[in-house]
Write an enzyme that holds these catalytic residues in place. Structure first.
Site, PDB file in Angstrom:
ATOM      1  N   CYS A  56      13.436 -12.805  -5.886  1.00  0.00           N
ATOM      2  CA  CYS A  56      12.129 -12.324  -5.447  1.00  0.00           C
ATOM      3  C   CYS A  56      12.249 -11.566  -4.109  1.00  0.00           C
ATOM      4  CB  CYS A  56      11.158 -13.500  -5.380  1.00  0.00           C
ATOM      5  SG  CYS A  56       9.420 -13.064  -5.307  1.00  0.00           S
ATOM      6  N   HIS A  57      11.683 -12.113  -3.029  1.00  0.00           N
ATOM      7  CA  HIS A  57      11.793 -11.507  -1.699  1.00  0.00           C
ATOM      8  C   HIS A  57      13.030 -11.988  -0.940  1.00  0.00           C
ATOM      9  CE1 HIS A  57       7.573 -10.593  -2.548  1.00  0.00           C
ATOM     10  NE2 HIS A  57       7.624  -9.704  -1.578  1.00  0.00           N
TER      11      HIS A  57
END
Length: 184
Positions: A111-112
Site C-alpha cells: 500500500c503506502h
C-alpha cells in the site's frame, strides 16, 4: 507453506498503520514459523487504522532505537496513510530500511509502505507497485511502477492494497525463505 523456523522478521511501523496490512502478514509469517518483532519509534502499544476509523492496539516488541537490522532476515512495511508518512521523516527508520536494501535482504512493503523506501535512495531501477496514489512519487524515485497485485524484484515484494494480501503474503514468505538477494 514453507518453513521459516530459522528466520527473524522485523515489521517496522508507526501509529496509524493499516490494521490488516500488519496483522495478516504477521499471522502468515508466524504460521510459517518465523519469529516476528513489531518495531516502532514508540514504546508500549501503537494504534492501528482500520479502513475508516481507529482500530486495535498492538504491542511494540522493540523500540526502533534499540533495534539492529543485522538481527533480522527480512523487513515488512505495512501501509496506511499516517504510518509511512511518519516513518519517512524519521532518520532512524530510513537508516533501518536502508540497511535491509543495501544488504539484499528481503523487504516487503504494501500500500503506502513503499514511501519509506523512497527516502533510502536505493530503489532507482527497481520494479514495484504500491497504492495507486504513490506511483508518481515512486516513478520520480526511478522506479518502474506497474499496476499488479504483487510485484517481486530481487527480494523486494510490493503490493497495492489489502485486497492483495493473499498474494503479498505468499510471495513475502517465498522471498524470505530464499534469503538475501544480491543484485548487479
Amino acid at each position: 507453506m514453507a518453513s521459516l523456523n530459522d528466520r527473524k522478521v522485523a515489521i517496522l511501523t508507526e501509529e496509524g498503520f493499516e490494521q490488516v496490512e500488519l496483522t495478516s502478514p504477521k499471522q502468515a509469517l508466524e504460521a510459517a514459523g518465523a519469529k516476528v518483532d513489531v518495531i516502532s519509534p514508540k514504546m508500549g502499544k501503537i494504534k492501528a487504522w482500520n479502513e475508516t476509523e481507529w482500530g486495535i492496539e498492538i504491542n511494540v516488541d522493540k523500540q526502533l532505537s534499540e533495534a539492529n537490522p543485522n538481527d533480522y532476515d527480512a523487513l515488512i512495511l505495512p501501509g496506511g496513510v499516517m504510518n509511512p508518512d511518519k516513518l519517512r521523516q524519521n532518520k532512524e527508520a530510513v537508516a533501518f530500511a536502508f540497511s535491509f536494501l543495501k544488504d539484499g535482504k528481503p523487504v516487503a512493503a504494501i500500500c503506502h509502505g513503499p514511501q519509506l523506501l523512497i527516502e533510502t535512495g536505493l530503489i532507482s531501477g527497481r520494479t514495484m507497485t504500491s497504492y495507486p496514489s504513490l506511483q508518481t512519487d515512486l516513478r520520480n524515485a526511478g522506479v518502474r511502477w506497474i499496476d499488479q497485485e504483487v510485484v517481486v524484484d530481487n527480494g523486494l515484494v510490493t503490493s497495492r492494497t489489502p485486497a492483495d494480501l493473499e498474494a503479498f503474503n505468499q510471495k513475502m514468505i517465498e522471498e524470505i525463505r530464499e534469503g538475501a538477494h544480491h543484485h548487479a
